[in-house]
Every structure is written in structure tokens, then in C-alpha cells.
Scaffold this active site. Structure first.
Site, PDB file in Angstrom:
ATOM      1  N   HIS A 112       0.846  -1.189   0.000  1.00  0.00           N
ATOM      2  CA  HIS A 112       0.000   0.000   0.000  1.00  0.00           C
ATOM      3  C   HIS A 112       0.878   1.235   0.000  1.00  0.00           C
ATOM      4  CE1 HIS A 112      -3.116   2.877   1.120  1.00  0.00           C
ATOM      5  NE2 HIS A 112      -3.960   1.980   0.655  1.00  0.00           N
ATOM      6  N   ASP A 164      -7.950  -5.280  -0.521  1.00  0.00           N
ATOM      7  CA  ASP A 164      -8.387  -6.130  -1.628  1.00  0.00           C
ATOM      8  C   ASP A 164      -8.096  -7.611  -1.413  1.00  0.00           C
ATOM      9  OD1 ASP A 164      -9.615  -4.394  -3.515  1.00  0.00           O
ATOM     10  OD2 ASP A 164      -7.673  -3.519  -3.960  1.00  0.00           O
TER      11      ASP A 164
HETATM   12  C1  SDX Z   1      -6.298  -0.081  -3.138  1.00  0.00           C
HETATM   13  O1  SDX Z   1      -4.484   4.410  -2.116  1.00  0.00           O
HETATM   14  C2  SDX Z   1      -5.460   3.815  -1.526  1.00  0.00           C
HETATM   15  O2  SDX Z   1      -5.882   4.210  -0.494  1.00  0.00           O
HETATM   16  C3  SDX Z   1      -6.034   2.620  -2.265  1.00  0.00           C
HETATM   17  C4  SDX Z   1      -7.009   1.727  -1.514  1.00  0.00           C
HETATM   18  C5  SDX Z   1      -8.330   2.461  -1.265  1.00  0.00           C
HETATM   19  O3  SDX Z   1      -9.030   2.090  -0.314  1.00  0.00           O
HETATM   20  O4  SDX Z   1      -8.672   3.321  -2.081  1.00  0.00           O
HETATM   21  O5  SDX Z   1      -6.466   1.288  -0.290  1.00  0.00           O
HETATM   22  C6  SDX Z   1      -7.435   0.502  -2.347  1.00  0.00           C
HETATM   23  O6  SDX Z   1      -6.102   0.333  -4.241  1.00  0.00           O
HETATM   24  C7  SDX Z   1      -5.442  -1.155  -2.508  1.00  0.00           C
HETATM   25  C8  SDX Z   1      -4.269  -1.588  -3.388  1.00  0.00           C
HETATM   26  C9  SDX Z   1      -4.690  -2.639  -4.396  1.00  0.00           C
HETATM   27  N1  SDX Z   1      -3.615  -3.007  -5.294  1.00  0.00           N
HETATM   28  C10 SDX Z   1      -2.904  -4.135  -5.209  1.00  0.00           C
HETATM   29  O7  SDX Z   1      -3.119  -4.961  -4.321  1.00  0.00           O
HETATM   30  C11 SDX Z   1      -1.906  -4.367  -6.301  1.00  0.00           C
HETATM   31  C12 SDX Z   1      -0.603  -4.907  -5.721  1.00  0.00           C
HETATM   32  N2  SDX Z   1       0.039  -3.878  -4.955  1.00  0.00           N
HETATM   33  C13 SDX Z   1       0.905  -3.008  -5.545  1.00  0.00           C
HETATM   34  O8  SDX Z   1       1.197  -3.010  -6.881  1.00  0.00           O
HETATM   35  C14 SDX Z   1       1.408  -1.820  -4.755  1.00  0.00           C
HETATM   36  O9  SDX Z   1       1.735  -2.211  -3.464  1.00  0.00           O
HETATM   37  C15 SDX Z   1       0.481  -0.593  -4.733  1.00  0.00           C
HETATM   38  C16 SDX Z   1       0.038  -0.203  -6.127  1.00  0.00           C
HETATM   39  C17 SDX Z   1      -0.711  -0.842  -3.874  1.00  0.00           C
HETATM   40  C18 SDX Z   1       1.280   0.600  -4.141  1.00  0.00           C
HETATM   41  O10 SDX Z   1       2.285   0.926  -5.023  1.00  0.00           O
HETATM   42  P1  SDX Z   1       3.465   1.947  -4.717  1.00  0.00           P
HETATM   43  O11 SDX Z   1       3.241   2.701  -3.491  1.00  0.00           O
HETATM   44  O12 SDX Z   1       3.679   2.711  -5.971  1.00  0.00           O
HETATM   45  O13 SDX Z   1       4.686   0.985  -4.443  1.00  0.00           O
HETATM   46  P2  SDX Z   1       5.652   0.340  -5.510  1.00  0.00           P
HETATM   47  O14 SDX Z   1       4.887  -0.365  -6.553  1.00  0.00           O
HETATM   48  O15 SDX Z   1       6.584   1.431  -5.990  1.00  0.00           O
HETATM   49  O16 SDX Z   1       6.408  -0.700  -4.625  1.00  0.00           O
HETATM   50  C19 SDX Z   1       7.459  -0.364  -3.708  1.00  0.00           C
HETATM   51  C20 SDX Z   1       8.302  -1.605  -3.496  1.00  0.00           C
HETATM   52  C21 SDX Z   1       8.809  -2.177  -4.800  1.00  0.00           C
HETATM   53  O17 SDX Z   1      10.009  -2.871  -4.508  1.00  0.00           O
HETATM   54  P3  SDX Z   1      11.426  -2.202  -4.838  1.00  0.00           P
HETATM   55  O18 SDX Z   1      11.412  -1.937  -6.306  1.00  0.00           O
HETATM   56  O19 SDX Z   1      11.489  -0.925  -4.027  1.00  0.00           O
HETATM   57  O20 SDX Z   1      12.378  -3.248  -4.428  1.00  0.00           O
HETATM   58  O21 SDX Z   1       7.533  -2.651  -2.897  1.00  0.00           O
HETATM   59  C22 SDX Z   1       7.397  -3.741  -3.822  1.00  0.00           C
HETATM   60  C23 SDX Z   1       7.757  -3.163  -5.192  1.00  0.00           C
HETATM   61  O22 SDX Z   1       8.206  -4.129  -6.070  1.00  0.00           O
HETATM   62  N3  SDX Z   1       5.981  -4.107  -3.823  1.00  0.00           N
HETATM   63  C24 SDX Z   1       5.536  -5.319  -4.142  1.00  0.00           C
HETATM   64  C25 SDX Z   1       4.149  -5.246  -4.013  1.00  0.00           C
HETATM   65  N4  SDX Z   1       3.796  -4.001  -3.630  1.00  0.00           N
HETATM   66  C26 SDX Z   1       4.933  -3.330  -3.518  1.00  0.00           C
HETATM   67  N5  SDX Z   1       6.143  -6.444  -4.505  1.00  0.00           N
HETATM   68  C27 SDX Z   1       5.367  -7.525  -4.765  1.00  0.00           C
HETATM   69  N6  SDX Z   1       4.019  -7.486  -4.649  1.00  0.00           N
HETATM   70  C28 SDX Z   1       3.407  -6.380  -4.292  1.00  0.00           C
HETATM   71  N7  SDX Z   1       2.073  -6.351  -4.183  1.00  0.00           N
END
Ligand code: SDX
Length: 371
Positions: free
Chosen positions: A257, A308
Site C-alpha cells: 500500500h 483487496d
Molecule cells: C487499493 O491508495 C489507496 O488508499 C487505495 C485503496 C483504497 O481504499 O482506495 O487502499 C485501495 O487500491 C489497494 C491496493 C490494491 N492493489 C494491489 O493490491 C496491487 C498490488 N500492490 C501493488 O502493486 C502496490 O503495493 C500498490 C500499487 C498498492 C502501491 O504501489 P506503490 O506505493 O507505488 O509501491 P511500488 O509499486 O513502488 O512498490 C514499492 C516496493 C517495490 O520494490 P522495490 O522496487 O522498491 O524493491 O515494494 C514492492 C515493489 O516491487 N511491492 C511489491 C508489491 N507491492 C509493492 N512487490 C510484490 N508485490 C506487491 N504487491
């Protein structure tokens, strides 16, 4: 250096919702989400979000009456639903039907706060009808007229399945709707506020929000989670599946998140519901697999489940079709979108950030023949 994705940028003042990502706290208008999930109803939460305080009995009765009496769709919108391609995604249908509804709104182009509040009430009432009707239409089932004496959760399940739902199903969905109702400046709410700030109408702002919620990085993640659980299908196989995915640097849907650096407080309630529904169905596969996955992802990546993750198994065990998971998120979030759009309109200024230009400068135009 600009931080990608507006991370940590404060883009508005708001008195609607606070997310404390370090403490893992979520507050709607001063009330902790745990308190609301345990004691409130979705209708009460809508009132709280829109009007800033918990309603008195008569205030709640009035809002409930307005919501319940506005559920029917105009006939041309129902006719249009019948004409959409049967393979259309429910989120596409919701987005398109909402856009069409604006042409039938009795308040027309009046975008005052009272008219926008009435539009929000109609949208809130009609969202579940669109979603349930689409599922009936695409599967050739009869459409049930909405029942005014049922809550939003109960009426949605009734219109979807054609029979009055049991109390456990209604209560589970009602809590899920409370938990998803608002979340500060998440991407879809921000999109809605940006649109509203141009002084466009409530419908246009909500259409922007629906389109934004649809993405798999946002509301679309719950559908991806259940597809993964179905693919794994066996708690014994969950660990190896996740390890392989992580080794391949694939994203785990339902984890991570932008704001929470600890457990998403909404996941706590959904996890409990997932376990309880599994016990009730005497099929704890989905819950057990989810627990396994959660453990491995935390151990290997330090990532927590977000809203989610467990909503996926909850909706699945409620017998809801997979591609309706994100529309159900939209039904709930309509309440938060409306609160934010109304707040934006009540103290508006155009939202227009700048970009840090990184392109070329001082190029000389060359005629097409000499390029
Ligand atoms: C919602 O914003 C809100 O409030 C949203 C929400 C709401 O109520 O409205 O809470 C609802 O949208 C929940 C999120 C649903 N999405 C997912 O579950 C998709 C999977 N999650 C991600 O792709 C990610 O965590 C996000 C999109 C939720 C957040 O993305 P960020 O803040 O841009 O973080 P990032 O993608 O830049 O990740 C940072 C690091 C990375 O590693 P490094 O490159 O730094 O080594 O964390 C890792 C990422 O690779 N990472 C993950 C991961 N989430 C972050 N690695 C594997 N799986 C994941 N899910």
C-alpha cells in the site's frame, strides 16, 4: 527531483477521512474504522461521510428513505443495458450507465451543492441496481424490482440472486461496504476531485472515479486475488506458488500500500469474515490459502495484505461473480467519492499542478521532405 506517483504529496485539506499509515489507523470524520465496522451500518456511514456527523434517528430515516426510493433505473437506461455486448465487463457497464444516467437526472445541469447532493443520492441508490441488473441481463435472468424495505446490502443481494439474503450474508456485505467507503486521496477519489474542481458535474466526476478504480493497481486487485486463489486451489500448494511468483519478481495482488507501512486495519475485519464464512460453508480452503500466502509474502517481502486481499475470498464465499468484486468496491466508494466531490465544490479551486519538463528545447522545425 520529482517523486514519482505524487508519493507523500499533500494535495488537499479534507475533514472526511484520515489514514495513519504508520499506526495503521483509519478514521472517517473522527470515528475509528474498527468502531464503525463493529457498530454502524453502511447507511449511517454514508450520512457520516456526506454530512460530517452521525445521524439522529430522523436524519437517518430521511436519508434511508431517499436512498431506497431512488433505486429504479430510467427505462431507456435499462433498454441500453439490454443492448450492451454480453461480454462487456461490469466496470465498463457501470461507467457507461452512470454516464448515461446524467442525461435523465431531474436536476439537469444544476451543479449547486443541494442539487449535487441529490445527484449523489440517486447515484448511490442506482449503482447497486446497475451492477445487479447487468449480471441478470448477461445471464438471461429476470430483473427484480428493488425492494424499498431492504438495506443497500440486502437489496443488492436480493436483486442479484433473486431471493432475500440471509442475515449473515447481509451483515458481511454491509461491513465490507463500510470498510471500503472512503480512503482519503486514493487514486479514484483524487481523479473525481480533479474533475469536480473544473466545475463539471457530479456524474462526470464519478465517471472519472469509476474508470480509475477499475485498474488492477487499485480496485481491480480483488478480482486478481481470487483468480490466484482459484489457480492455487489447495492450501498445501500456496507456499510454493508464492515463492515462485516472488522469485520471478511478480507483483502479489492484494499486498502492499502506498500509505500503510503496517497492517491495513480493514484487512483485519475482512480476514475474520473470511474465516467465519469458510467455517459456515465448511470450506476453509480460501481462508487457509490466504493465510499461507499472507505469511510467505510478509516473511519474504515485509508486505502486508491490503483491503483487496481478504475481500476477494469474502465476496467469493458470498457467491458473488468474480467480475462483480470491483463494482462492489465502487458501490461502497461511491459514498466517499460523493463526500469528496461535495467537499471540493464547497471550497473550490481548479487543481492544476505543474510538470518538470525533461524534453528537448530550441529545436528548429524541418520540412517533412528533409526529415
Ligand atoms: C487499493 O491508495 C489507496 O488508499 C487505495 C485503496 C483504497 O481504499 O482506495 O487502499 C485501495 O487500491 C489497494 C491496493 C490494491 N492493489 C494491489 O493490491 C496491487 C498490488 N500492490 C501493488 O502493486 C502496490 O503495493 C500498490 C500499487 C498498492 C502501491 O504501489 P506503490 O506505493 O507505488 O509501491 P511500488 O509499486 O513502488 O512498490 C514499492 C516496493 C517495490 O520494490 P522495490 O522496487 O522498491 O524493491 O515494494 C514492492 C515493489 O516491487 N511491492 C511489491 C508489491 N507491492 C509493492 N512487490 C510484490 N508485490 C506487491 N504487491
Amino acid at each position: 527531483m520529482v517523486k514519482a506517483g505524487l508519493e507523500d504529496i499533500v494535495a488537499a485539506e479534507s475533514s472526511i477521512c484520515d489514514v495513519d499509515g504508520t499506526a495503521g489507523r483509519l478514521i472517517y470524520r473522527g470515528y475509528d474504522i474498527h468502531d464503525l465496522a463493529e457498530n454502524s451500518t453502511f447507511e449511517e456511514v454514508i450520512y457520516l461521510l456526506w454530512f460530517g456527523q452521525l445521524p439522529t434517528k430522523s436524519e437517518l430515516d430521511k436519508l434511508t428513505k431517499d436512498l431506497n426510493s431512488n433505486r429504479a433505473l430510467p427505462k431507456p437506461v435499462i433498454d441500453a443495458l439490454h443492448n450492451y455486448p454480453k461480454k462487456a465487463l461490469p466496470m465498463e457497464v457501470l461507467r457507461t450507465a452512470v454516464s448515461m444516467l446524467s442525461m435523465y437526472d431531474p436536476d439537469g445541469d444544476d451543479n449547486s451543492i443541494p442539487a449535487s447532493t441529490r445527484k449523489a443520492t440517486r447515484l448511490m441508490a442506482q449503482f447497486p441496481t446497475i451492477v445487479a441488473y447487468w449480471d441478470c441481463i448477461r445471464n438471461g435472468r429476470d430483473l427484480k424490482a428493488p425492494k424499498e424495505d431492504l438495506t443497500i446490502a440486502a437489496n443488492f443481494l436480493y436483486m442479484l440472486k433473486g431471493e432475500t439474503p440471509d442475515e449473515v450474508s447481509t451483515k458481511s456485505l454491509d461491513i465490507a461496504l463500510i470498510l471500503h467507503a472512503d480512503h482519503e486521496l486514493n487514486a479514484s477519489t483524487f481523479a473525481g476531485r480533479v474533475a469536480a474542481a473544473t466545475l463539471t458535474d457530479m456524474y462526470s466526476a464519478v465517471v472519472a472515479a469509476i474508470g480509475t478504480l477499475k485498474g488492477p493497481l487499485h480496485g481491480g486487485a480483488n478480482q486478481e486475488v481470487i483468480k490466484m486463489l482459484i489457480e492455487i486451489n489447495d492450501p498445501e500448494k500456496a507456499k510454493a506458488y508464492v515463492e515462485k511468483k516472488l522469485a520471478e519478481h511478480q507483483k502479489m495482488m492484494g499486498f502492499g500500500h502506498r500509505v500503510y507501512k503496517t497492517e491495513d486495519p480493514r484487512a483485519h475485519h475482512l480476514r475474520i469474515m473470511s474465516e467465519e464464512l469458510g467455517k459456515r460453508l465448511k470450506d476453509e480452503r480460501w481462508y487457509k490459502m490466504s493465510r499461507e500466502i499472507e505469511e510467505v509474502v510478509f516473511k519474504q517481502k515485509g508486505l502486508y495484505a491490503n483491503v483487496d486481499f481478504y475481500s476477494a475470498s469474502v465476496y467469493y464465499m458470498l457467491g458473488i461473480p468474480i467480475d462483480l468484486f470491483t463494482p462492489i468496491f465502487a458501490i461502497s466508494r461511491m459514498s466517499g467519492w460523493a463526500a469528496h466531490i461535495l467537499e471540493q465544490l464547497s471550497n473550490n479551486r481548479l487543481i492544476r499542478p505543474r510538470a518538470d519538463y525533461t524534453g528537448a528545447r530550441n529545436l528548429k522545425y524541418a520540412a517533412i521532405t528533409s526529415r
